[in-house]
Design an enzyme around this catalytic site. Sequence first.
Site, PDB file in Angstrom:
ATOM      1  N   GLU A   1       0.984  -1.261  -0.023  1.00  0.00           N
ATOM      2  CA  GLU A   1       0.023  -0.093  -0.105  1.00  0.00           C
ATOM      3  C   GLU A   1       0.903   1.179  -0.292  1.00  0.00           C
ATOM      4  OE1 GLU A   1      -2.729   0.163   3.409  1.00  0.00           O
ATOM      5  OE2 GLU A   1      -3.649   2.233   2.437  1.00  0.00           O
TER       6      GLU A   1
ATOM      7  N   LYS B   1       4.444   0.726   9.213  1.00  0.00           N
ATOM      8  CA  LYS B   1       4.758   2.043   8.652  1.00  0.00           C
ATOM      9  C   LYS B   1       3.868   3.042   9.298  1.00  0.00           C
ATOM     10  CE  LYS B   1       3.113   0.130   4.709  1.00  0.00           C
ATOM     11  NZ  LYS B   1       2.434   0.062   3.381  1.00  0.00           N
TER      12      LYS B   1
ATOM     13  N   ARG C   1       5.324 -12.431  10.059  1.00  0.00           N
ATOM     14  CA  ARG C   1       6.163 -11.316   9.813  1.00  0.00           C
ATOM     15  C   ARG C   1       7.389 -11.167  10.282  1.00  0.00           C
ATOM     16  NH1 ARG C   1       2.316  -7.036   8.917  1.00  0.00           N
ATOM     17  NH2 ARG C   1       3.690  -5.360   9.261  1.00  0.00           N
TER      18      ARG C   1
HETATM   19  P1  ATP Z   1       2.837  -2.206   7.980  1.00  0.00           P
HETATM   20  O1  ATP Z   1       2.248  -2.893   9.070  1.00  0.00           O
HETATM   21  O2  ATP Z   1       4.346  -1.769   8.116  1.00  0.00           O
HETATM   22  O3  ATP Z   1       1.989  -0.820   7.566  1.00  0.00           O
HETATM   23  P2  ATP Z   1       1.650  -3.618   6.058  1.00  0.00           P
HETATM   24  O4  ATP Z   1       1.347  -4.740   6.016  1.00  0.00           O
HETATM   25  O5  ATP Z   1       0.420  -2.694   6.004  1.00  0.00           O
HETATM   26  O6  ATP Z   1       2.851  -2.994   6.827  1.00  0.00           O
HETATM   27  P3  ATP Z   1       1.570  -3.253   3.176  1.00  0.00           P
HETATM   28  O7  ATP Z   1       2.065  -2.098   2.100  1.00  0.00           O
HETATM   29  O8  ATP Z   1       0.079  -3.692   3.006  1.00  0.00           O
HETATM   30  O9  ATP Z   1       2.226  -3.233   4.599  1.00  0.00           O
HETATM   31  O10 ATP Z   1       2.680  -4.652   2.865  1.00  0.00           O
HETATM   32  C1  ATP Z   1       2.777  -5.169   1.524  1.00  0.00           C
HETATM   33  C2  ATP Z   1       3.212  -6.588   1.651  1.00  0.00           C
HETATM   34  O11 ATP Z   1       4.328  -6.686   2.807  1.00  0.00           O
HETATM   35  C3  ATP Z   1       1.996  -7.663   2.318  1.00  0.00           C
HETATM   36  O12 ATP Z   1       1.796  -8.505   1.667  1.00  0.00           O
HETATM   37  C4  ATP Z   1       2.504  -7.600   3.737  1.00  0.00           C
HETATM   38  O13 ATP Z   1       1.845  -8.757   4.431  1.00  0.00           O
HETATM   39  C5  ATP Z   1       4.128  -7.619   3.710  1.00  0.00           C
HETATM   40  N1  ATP Z   1       4.647  -7.099   4.926  1.00  0.00           N
HETATM   41  C6  ATP Z   1       4.402  -5.927   5.516  1.00  0.00           C
HETATM   42  N2  ATP Z   1       5.277  -6.134   6.729  1.00  0.00           N
HETATM   43  C7  ATP Z   1       5.705  -7.117   6.700  1.00  0.00           C
HETATM   44  C8  ATP Z   1       6.828  -7.842   7.652  1.00  0.00           C
HETATM   45  N3  ATP Z   1       7.205  -7.235   8.682  1.00  0.00           N
HETATM   46  N4  ATP Z   1       7.228  -8.983   7.389  1.00  0.00           N
HETATM   47  C9  ATP Z   1       7.006  -9.723   6.289  1.00  0.00           C
HETATM   48  N5  ATP Z   1       6.061  -9.172   5.204  1.00  0.00           N
HETATM   49  C10 ATP Z   1       5.666  -7.956   5.449  1.00  0.00           C
HETATM   50 MG    MG Z   2      -1.275  -2.333   5.279  1.00  0.00          MG
END
Ligand code: ATP
Ligand code: MG
Length: 555
Positions: A35, A271, A261
């Site tokens: 995102e 984020k 994660r």
């Molecule tokens: P955050 O919680 O940091 O905002 P998010 O999951 O909302 O992360 P996205 O941009 O939606 O961020 O993530 C893109 C991809 O990266 C998704 O498939 C998510 O599952 C993966 N991802 C995000 N954070 C991690 C992490 N700490 N370890 C492994 N994969 C991750």
């Molecule tokens: Mg997200």
Amino acid sequence: MSQESTSPTNFIRNIIDQDLASGKHSSVVTRFPPEPNGYLHIGHAKSICLNFGIGQDYQGQTNLRFDDTNPAKEDIDFVNSIKSDVEWLGFEWNGDIRYSSNYFQQIFDYAVELIKNGKAFVCELDAEQMREYRGTLKEPGVNSPWRDRSIEDNLDLFERMRKGEFKEGSHSLRLKIDMASPNINLRDPIIYRIRFIEHHQTGNEWCIYPMYDFTHCISDAIEGITHSLCTLEFEDHRPVYDWVIDNISIEVHPQQIEFSRLNLEYTVMSKRKLATLVEDKLVEGWDDPRMPTIAGMRRRGYTPASLVEFCKRIGVTKQENMIEMSALESCIREDLNTSAPRAMVVLNPIKVIIENYPEYQVEQLTAPNHPSDETMGTRQVPFTREVFIDAADFKEEANKKFKRLVLDKEVRLRNGYVIKALRCDKDSDGNVTTVYCSYDDETLGKNPSDGRKVKGVIHWVSASEGVPATVRLYDRLFTVPNPAAEEYFNEKLNPESLISVTTAIVEPSLVTAKAEMAYQFEREGYFCADSKESSPDALVFNRTVGLRDTWENNA
Ligand code: ATP
Ligand code: MG
């Protein structure tokens, strides 16, 4: 078509192997779906390496898709930073960049299809009522009073939502699944809400936006994704994913598979939390070298190879985990130990005057760029009567363990001569300011001819030819291993996470150091010129990592 590389296997690759063996799929398509609401962090690197690694190893495809359904928090700057981070890590996406917003019309059409089949309805509960009707983990929810509207009314209202006839929050489109489901995500989830916000891709074309749970599965299916890999928090959303795909007229049914994660000690990995640090100006920006963002780590001097290697070592499982920072640091150290040319830099200088060396003479000494890799060549290092050494490398008196400069004793200047300390000057606080020495002009590149043993070697920089620089010493951003578990995580910032050393003197060859090009400053650590702030007139170097893991002892 099984995997060919040395990538370690994992439960996801096992599933893919089975799917290929059974003929369920003949090729593999994955996607990385960020995102664009912040910069990517090292946790995303894990997901990138997993998705693109599978795409590469199975000769399949990996799409880069911006999951852009929430225009309120998204930004084109984030889109651009994410693209450049993925490229920098060394991965190539299949075809054009994709956006969930590319599919808004199709997603809308599927919503209409669900309405026509009596599987979605326009609801007029407000946010608070919605919460009340939803129930709790223990109590089932209650059907919305709007759940049984006619299909005609639903179609009409949904069309009018799209035309902008209603206020934000007044109407939403919901699936008709099961208000009594133990899984709250299945209690008639909202799939469309009204937002009068301009979108970075679609401008003002839409004032209704589909929710993540509705958008993601449809986007995956449209792209023919075979395995939709995501983190464990989406496990409870999988039934919605499957419900939507099963209830719309789309052929493919991607399989959602969850993994844990990445969490890293002494930092935060969300984020939203990283955005707070940026907004509250607790760090310099998203690419502050202390941030666990890919852009920050890049600026700090991490290499793509070191991050990819780290992701390989941590593996992919369903176990929640917290990785030690030392695991990351050893990856970059191992990479730079072989790849980084050496240079000499004195951080905390005191002057050495070599009394028997001719005044005004500048002698170009030849120094190898790497102690064990001749192919990295040599460079010229100017030697002069006055040089700087580090204050920590001189003592008036010391026992034999101190293999550096001591009064009446000898030490070798790295790549240069053996010198002997004769006497020193001190300031009014008793700190040594100048050491007077003599040198043995027979010792360049060889041991003293009379068989004297000189054990210590110290680094140095010519006083007249050396160049001043700012050197930033970075440390853990937080003082506690798991800041995310704190009530106020940002109160646990490490006040010493950045120490700016303004007294440093670097050897002249470093004036042309390219940004992000790593050096080992001998005996000090690995450094690179800051990509934003360093210039030949005002050098700024960032410490990527120390030579060895000293934190364990300090903690
Ligand atoms: P955050 O919680 O940091 O905002 P998010 O999951 O909302 O992360 P996205 O941009 O939606 O961020 O993530 C893109 C991809 O990266 C998704 O498939 C998510 O599952 C993966 N991802 C995000 N954070 C991690 C992490 N700490 N370890 C492994 N994969 C991750
Ligand atoms: Mg997200």
